[in-house]
Design a protein around this motif. Structure first.
Motif, mmCIF file in Angstrom:
data_model
loop_
_atom_site.group_PDB
_atom_site.id
_atom_site.type_symbol
_atom_site.label_atom_id
_atom_site.label_comp_id
_atom_site.label_asym_id
_atom_site.label_seq_id
_atom_site.Cartn_x
_atom_site.Cartn_y
_atom_site.Cartn_z
ATOM 1 N N LEU B 144 0.973 -1.285 0.010
ATOM 2 C CA LEU B 144 0.080 -0.094 -0.018
ATOM 3 C C LEU B 144 0.919 1.136 0.073
ATOM 4 C CD1 LEU B 144 -2.793 1.466 0.298
ATOM 5 C CD2 LEU B 144 -2.668 1.103 2.773
ATOM 6 N N ILE B 145 0.651 2.026 -1.087
ATOM 7 C CA ILE B 145 1.714 3.307 -1.227
ATOM 8 C C ILE B 145 0.656 4.266 -1.382
ATOM 9 C CG2 ILE B 145 3.581 4.253 -2.378
ATOM 10 C CD1 ILE B 145 4.135 1.926 -3.780
ATOM 11 N N PRO B 146 0.711 5.454 -0.465
ATOM 12 C CA PRO B 146 -0.215 6.608 -0.692
ATOM 13 C C PRO B 146 0.393 7.471 -2.381
ATOM 14 C CG PRO B 146 1.658 7.110 0.843
ATOM 15 C CD PRO B 146 1.577 5.835 0.546
ATOM 16 N N MET B 147 -0.609 7.907 -2.742
ATOM 17 C CA MET B 147 -0.077 8.365 -3.981
ATOM 18 C C MET B 147 0.763 9.515 -4.055
ATOM 19 S SD MET B 147 -3.694 10.679 -4.670
ATOM 20 C CE MET B 147 -3.861 12.250 -3.889
ATOM 21 N N SER B 148 0.875 10.365 -3.010
ATOM 22 C CA SER B 148 1.833 11.216 -2.757
ATOM 23 C C SER B 148 2.205 11.540 -1.319
ATOM 24 C CB SER B 148 1.522 12.614 -3.504
ATOM 25 O OG SER B 148 2.228 13.467 -3.119
ATOM 26 N N ASP B 149 3.789 11.664 -1.056
ATOM 27 C CA ASP B 149 4.098 12.178 0.268
ATOM 28 C C ASP B 149 3.755 13.725 0.469
ATOM 29 O OD1 ASP B 149 4.855 9.918 1.319
ATOM 30 O OD2 ASP B 149 6.892 10.044 0.493
ATOM 31 N N ASP B 150 3.188 14.249 -0.332
ATOM 32 C CA ASP B 150 2.966 15.722 -0.476
ATOM 33 C C ASP B 150 1.455 15.878 0.007
ATOM 34 O OD1 ASP B 150 5.710 16.471 -1.344
ATOM 35 O OD2 ASP B 150 4.919 16.003 -3.419
ATOM 36 N N VAL B 229 -13.498 11.972 -6.754
ATOM 37 C CA VAL B 229 -12.712 12.413 -5.548
ATOM 38 C C VAL B 229 -11.787 11.256 -5.149
ATOM 39 C CG1 VAL B 229 -14.505 14.172 -4.687
ATOM 40 C CG2 VAL B 229 -14.576 11.638 -4.232
ATOM 41 N N SER B 230 -11.809 10.148 -5.663
ATOM 42 C CA SER B 230 -11.022 8.901 -5.232
ATOM 43 C C SER B 230 -9.806 8.672 -6.249
ATOM 44 C CB SER B 230 -11.812 7.661 -4.933
ATOM 45 O OG SER B 230 -12.601 7.874 -3.814
ATOM 46 N N ILE B 231 -10.408 8.336 -7.616
ATOM 47 C CA ILE B 231 -9.140 8.110 -8.536
ATOM 48 C C ILE B 231 -8.997 9.241 -9.561
ATOM 49 C CG2 ILE B 231 -9.105 6.867 -10.818
ATOM 50 C CD1 ILE B 231 -9.509 4.967 -8.566
ATOM 51 N N GLY B 232 -9.724 10.303 -9.254
ATOM 52 C CA GLY B 232 -9.674 11.675 -9.840
ATOM 53 C C GLY B 232 -8.258 12.088 -9.508
ATOM 54 N N PRO B 233 -8.154 12.253 -8.113
ATOM 55 C CA PRO B 233 -6.974 12.939 -7.499
ATOM 56 C C PRO B 233 -5.676 12.131 -7.451
ATOM 57 C CG PRO B 233 -8.881 12.887 -6.005
ATOM 58 C CD PRO B 233 -9.090 12.129 -7.090
ATOM 59 N N ILE B 234 -5.913 10.955 -7.575
ATOM 60 C CA ILE B 234 -4.641 10.068 -7.915
ATOM 61 C C ILE B 234 -4.100 10.253 -9.191
ATOM 62 C CG2 ILE B 234 -3.644 7.857 -8.157
ATOM 63 C CD1 ILE B 234 -5.877 6.805 -6.295
ATOM 64 N N LEU B 235 -5.102 10.486 -10.373
ATOM 65 C CA LEU B 235 -4.365 10.852 -11.662
ATOM 66 C C LEU B 235 -4.176 12.391 -11.945
ATOM 67 C CD1 LEU B 235 -7.419 9.106 -13.720
ATOM 68 C CD2 LEU B 235 -4.880 8.206 -13.413
ATOM 69 N N ALA B 236 -4.366 13.090 -10.851
ATOM 70 C CA ALA B 236 -4.125 14.529 -10.870
ATOM 71 C C ALA B 236 -2.577 14.829 -10.509
ATOM 72 C CB ALA B 236 -4.996 15.407 -9.969
ATOM 73 N N VAL B 237 -1.995 13.834 -9.739
ATOM 74 C CA VAL B 237 -0.766 13.928 -9.104
ATOM 75 C C VAL B 237 0.244 13.790 -10.569
ATOM 76 C CG1 VAL B 237 1.268 13.046 -8.106
ATOM 77 C CG2 VAL B 237 -1.186 13.094 -7.063
ATOM 78 N N PRO B 238 0.968 15.069 -10.797
ATOM 79 C CA PRO B 238 1.862 14.813 -12.077
ATOM 80 C C PRO B 238 2.603 13.659 -12.312
ATOM 81 C CG PRO B 238 2.108 17.024 -10.967
ATOM 82 C CD PRO B 238 1.038 16.182 -10.166
#
Lengths: 342, 342
Positions: B144-150, B229-238
């Motif tokens: 399990l990895i968060p999409m971003s550490d930011d 609000v779930s898949i969208g934000p992941i895909l929004a990470v550059p």
């Protein structure tokens, strides 16, 4: 109904002002008696914060909370600390995660206090303001002020090299120095200590209101708290000892018949080279700080101890069995203070 | 026992690698089926963190925790989120203190996770490392990895001027923008929204391992999570959208018969101008991102929708009633991915 003041005889509208230096359990029980004995007095409590510790990233203030919970009606009365009707899910889970330390038990209700305190501290509020906020809920009937807004933590110097690994948790990088709570709670004070040091006290300042509360008080009381790790750190904050010494001070012995009523004050006293007797503790405080000394009847010989010259000793039953018996002790302290202040 | 790979036919020793973008409850239920369908696969889950919120000074990651608790056996299975055998003492106490917010319920066992996470984050560890530490206890059987550490937080733009007072809690100073959780949990998404913005996403970087897990995967799956609000934000990470678009991707519709199976995805879709139909959601993802689309049998007409040109649509029973029925859905996703990858 306001009482007349025995000191200045200013009449029915005068409100007696009492300032108390306080540790945890013993002080809280004494304060419950004091509030009963002097319900109309303005009581300010200067709380010891040198027992404070950061656990799981949360700031825990055991003595402040014990006073707050006891006077606010939320204490676990049987054990004298912690919350009544407590649950322990958070601690169980942290243990399941293998989170350290595992030797300090915090209940769920208690955790809420530490969570909120830590949040407010992180937002930039000083501990004294945070304590006021927490007391808005508990309404302890006294004004509770931490001795300082600066971080002061009692550390204990131990000799055992095999304890050095525990030093990391104190974060101070000094070998063989561990946090008081680790020595007290984890090691049950069973590891010999060579020094007890209120780290940070010398650089600390009294919290806002502390010196004022002492200066404005009709007299100052020391409950039967641990003289080394409860009252000692408060007096170690620059300015407090002098402010206290300028007032009439009556202290209540926590040593009865050569043993602490509760806790392990004997080990602390031994560490600093003081005998575990009521007389030795009074001499440790010294006539320059305390003017009156309440001892149990079995310690009445202290009245004749030449080392206690300049300290008025009174003997009476000193076990705080319940609120009425404790109120009688508090009343004796008030009476002696008023007598000495005349 | 390792399965042979349907893509490269590399034989019995080949371990299928599946990377899944995941929201919370829907994704977790799908993942439970996926683990059952492909017990020997190496499954990496890229978790949405845009639902994350700081409450009482503690960092709460609802989607990561729902995945972790569900696959680790600690979930409250009935509600799909939160811990089993939960108690609520901490929350009760915070409410007694008048601490805000009062609209987000956290159980005591759950609090422990947030306390430990916050402590580790405060010590300087990135969220990905903290998540690994938490998973050492739960052993979810996936990485399990968060999409971003930011820090990325979905905020919702609302029109009601009387909601402006709530903006302070988001700390961003922007009028009429509130945290997604406040809109979702407190307002039940009943206040009309004009935009849903993953604040911070544009400046964020994928967490270590995210792009690698996508690149190395045999295929990527989107569970029936909220596309906005779930898949969208992941895909929004550059970087993530491009990495995903380069792979074979099969997505599972969370819309059945014109309504979300669970949650309020319809409100989110309406906000961004997308119809609440299985076909419209597939078109929203677009053929440049997804190659296969699993819909429920009642939505099989989507297969003939010209807007879905380039997307292979398969219809099957899509309600995740239990692990076996969900494993069948997961197997259908695997089968379609392998077919499309050939």
């Amino acid at each position: 109904m306001a009482r007349s003041c025995g000191v200045c005889a200013s009449g029915d509208n005068y409100r007696m002002r009492i300032t108390v230096l306080a540790g945890g359990v013993g002080a809280s029980r004494f304060l419950r008696g004091l509030v009963a004995a002097a319900p109309d007095a303005k009581i300010t409590v200067i709380g010891n914060t040198a027992d404070d510790i950061t656990l799981f990233g949360l700031r825990v203030c055991p003595d402040l909370d014990t006073v707050m919970y006891t006077l606010g009606g939320g204490i676990n009365a049987d054990q004298g600390w912690g919350r009544a009707d407590e649950t322990f899910s958070v601690g169980e889970e942290l243990a399941a995660y293998g989170a350290e330390p595992s030797w300090f038990t915090l209940g769920d209700r208690d955790f809420a206090t530490h969570i909120l305190r830590s949040q407010l501290l992180a937002s930039g509020q000083p501990l004294s303001a945070v304590t006021r906020t927490l007391c808005e809920r508990w309404r302890p009937g006294v004004e509770l002020i931490p001795m300082s807004d600066d971080k002061i933590e009692t550390h204990v110097k131990i000799k055992n090299a095999d304890m050095e690994r525990t030093v990391g948790s104190t974060g101070d990088g000094q070998a063989d120095l561990i946090h008081f709570q680790e020595w007290w709670v984890r090691l049950h004070a069973a590891v010999p200590a060579s020094a007890i040091i209120p780290v940070g006290a010398a650089e600390a300042a009294p919290a806002p209101g502390v010196l004022e509360a002492i200066a404005e008080a009709d007299f100052v009381l020391f409950p039967p708290s641990n003289p080394v790790v409860s009252i000692g750190p408060i007096l170690a904050v620059p300015g407090i000892r002098d402010a206290v010494a300028a007032k009439t001070v009556v202290a209540v012995s926590g040593i009865i018949g050569g043993a602490p009523v509760r806790g392990m004050a004997d080990v602390c006293l031994t560490t600093i080279g003081v005998e575990t007797t009521a007389a030795a503790v009074a001499a440790h405080y010294g006539a320059e700080v305390i003017n009156g000394w309440l001892v149990d009847e079995q310690d009445k010989a202290a009245a004749d101890d030449p080392a206690l010259a300049g300290i008025a000793v009174r003997a009476l039953p000193l076990y705080m069995r319940d609120v009425p018996s404790t109120a009688a002790i508090a009343q004796a302290a008030i009476d002696l203070a008023q007598e000495l202040a005349r």
